[in-house]
Design a protein around this motif. Structure first.
Motif, short mmCIF file in Angstrom:
data_model
loop_
_atom_site.label_atom_id
_atom_site.label_comp_id
_atom_site.label_asym_id
_atom_site.label_seq_id
_atom_site.Cartn_x
_atom_site.Cartn_y
_atom_site.Cartn_z
N TYR A 1 -2.07 5.89 4.17
CA TYR A 1 -1.14 6.92 4.09
C TYR A 1 0.19 6.82 5.02
N ARG A 2 -0.30 6.47 6.37
CA ARG A 2 0.90 6.36 7.38
C ARG A 2 1.97 5.09 6.95
N TYR B 1 7.07 3.63 5.10
CA TYR B 1 7.97 3.16 3.93
C TYR B 1 8.79 4.10 3.42
N LEU B 2 8.35 5.12 2.90
CA LEU B 2 9.22 6.34 2.42
C LEU B 2 10.23 6.90 3.33
N LEU C 1 9.74 0.93 7.38
CA LEU C 1 9.32 -0.30 7.14
C LEU C 1 9.76 -0.70 5.78
N PRO C 2 10.03 -1.99 5.74
CA PRO C 2 10.19 -2.59 4.33
C PRO C 2 8.75 -2.71 3.52
N TRP C 3 9.10 -2.76 2.26
CA TRP C 3 7.96 -2.60 1.40
C TRP C 3 6.74 -3.66 1.67
N MET D 1 -0.76 -2.34 6.03
CA MET D 1 -1.99 -1.88 5.25
C MET D 1 -3.08 -2.47 5.21
N LYS D 2 -2.83 -3.79 4.67
CA LYS D 2 -4.11 -4.78 4.38
C LYS D 2 -4.70 -4.87 5.83
N ARG D 3 -3.79 -5.45 6.76
CA ARG D 3 -4.42 -5.72 8.13
C ARG D 3 -5.00 -4.60 8.99
#
Length: 310
Positions: free
Chosen positions: A245-246, A251-252, A256-258, A265-267
């Motif tokens: 969510y953060r 991104y939104l 942060l670029p996509w 998020m994965k990390r």
RNA sequence: GCCCAGGUAGCUCAGUCGGUAGAGCAGGGGACUGAAAAUCCCCGUGUCAGCAGUUCGAUUCUGUUCCUGGGCA
């Protein structure tokens, strides 16, 4: 003599397959599942928290999931009360309670209780937080050294979160947190518990996590976050500061670029899984199984249920 | 085939005017008593591509082999 209620606990890192494992046992033993997840409690946060879907809920009823609004306060104490009530309700219907989740603190609180019956004083915490902003974390820790040297020794000066809590407890209860902790000591055993910890090879789990994040995206995770924002739930909320969510918020908002948002998020999910392993590894009497070892788990549950406390 | 640039930590690279090496990222370990998907702490030995030579001593200099990228044929 009073016999403690028997419950089954299923824990493990995010993405390892707790839901599937729990459903299997629920079906085998006429049980129902009680979540122990600090994020799946929130409504409207489905994809990013990997909530069980409609099919899974049909296979086995789930409780303590999807029942709190994202801007409502929640904490381990409230979790205990809800979970106790849910367990009692299941028992009255002769269902086996299966507690499944990845929030180690909630599980520990449920099994051993917390040292006091009152919720943290938000006003005092906020005031201390403002003090930290103006004077710095070091100043608060210095004060803790004076007022509760025992706690100060165990809390790192940089861990403002815990320093503030310790000062708040001292102020509100008039007793140092260290003495509360000492007399409590998590010594109470509130339930007769069979504990399963799920594990698998780290690199394999990390691959599953990466895949699951991609899956969340393809399921419309971005729209879910947009929807939350449209409902008025801001990125500053605790619930919205959780993993995924953060990242979508950043991104939104254009921070942060996509690709970077996805990468982080994965990390951060991987790092969270690692922390969960650390937490669960230190718990006593844990039976460690691979998620596929459901037959072995069934065997152990049968034995557990057939023995009575003496 | 020739010329050039490289081959150093899982990845991207820095560096050693010759005394066996260090950043970022990734990763690992730990703490956790009512905000816990949060908060915080600690962790860098790697045939410095292989072999040979010079040297008291080579990852660093020289030669050679292999590999990668680029250029010319």
């Amino acid at each position: 003599m009073d016999m403690k209620q028997k419950i089954i606990l299923i824990c493990g890192p995010t993405g390892i397959g707790k839901t599937h494992f729990a459903i299997h046992l629920a079906q085998a033993f006429d049980g129902e599942i009680i979540g122990a997840d600090s994020m799946q409690i929130y409504k409207y946060m489905d994809i990013g928290t990997a909530k069980p879907d409609a099919d899974e809920c049909r296979m086995a009823p789930h409780h303590l999931i999807d029942f709190v609004k994202p801007d409502q306060a929640f904490d381990a104490g409230r979790y205990i009360r809800h979970a106790d009530a849910a367990i009692a309700a299941l028992v009255s219907r002769a269902k086996l309670p299966l507690i499944a989740g990845g929030t180690g603190f909630y599980l520990k609180a449920l099994l051993h209780g917390l040292f006091r019956e009152r919720t943290a004083d938000r006003l005092v915490l906020d005031r201390l937080e403002r003090e930290r902003e103006s004077k710095g974390a070091k100043a608060l820790h210095d004060r803790l050294i004076q007022m509760d040297p025992e706690a100060a020794k165990r809390i790192h000066p940089n861990d403002a979160f815990r320093v503030i809590r310790a000062l708040e407890v001292l102020e509100v209860t008039g007793k140092p947190i260290s003495s509360h902790q000492q007399s409590h000591g998590f010594s109470e055993e509130r339930y007769d518990t069979l504990k399963f910890g799920l594990h698998m090879e780290r690199s394999l789990l990390y691959k599953r996590i990466d895949l699951r994040v991609d899956l969340m995206i393809s399921q419309g995770f971005v729209d879910e976050v947009k929807g939350l924002l449209e409902r008025g739930y801001s990125c500053e909320l605790k619930s919205m500061q959780s993993i995924g969510y953060r990242h979508m918020c950043d991104y939104l908002k254009g921070n942060l670029p996509w690709d970077e948002a996805i990468r982080l998020m994965k990390r951060d999910t991987r790092r969270y899984a690692k922390r969960q392993f650390t937490w669960f590894r230190s718990q006593k009497e844990m039976i460690w199984l691979e998620p596929s070892e459901t037959k072995k788990a069934e065997q152990l549950v049968s034995e557990f249920l057939s023995t009575s406390i003496s």
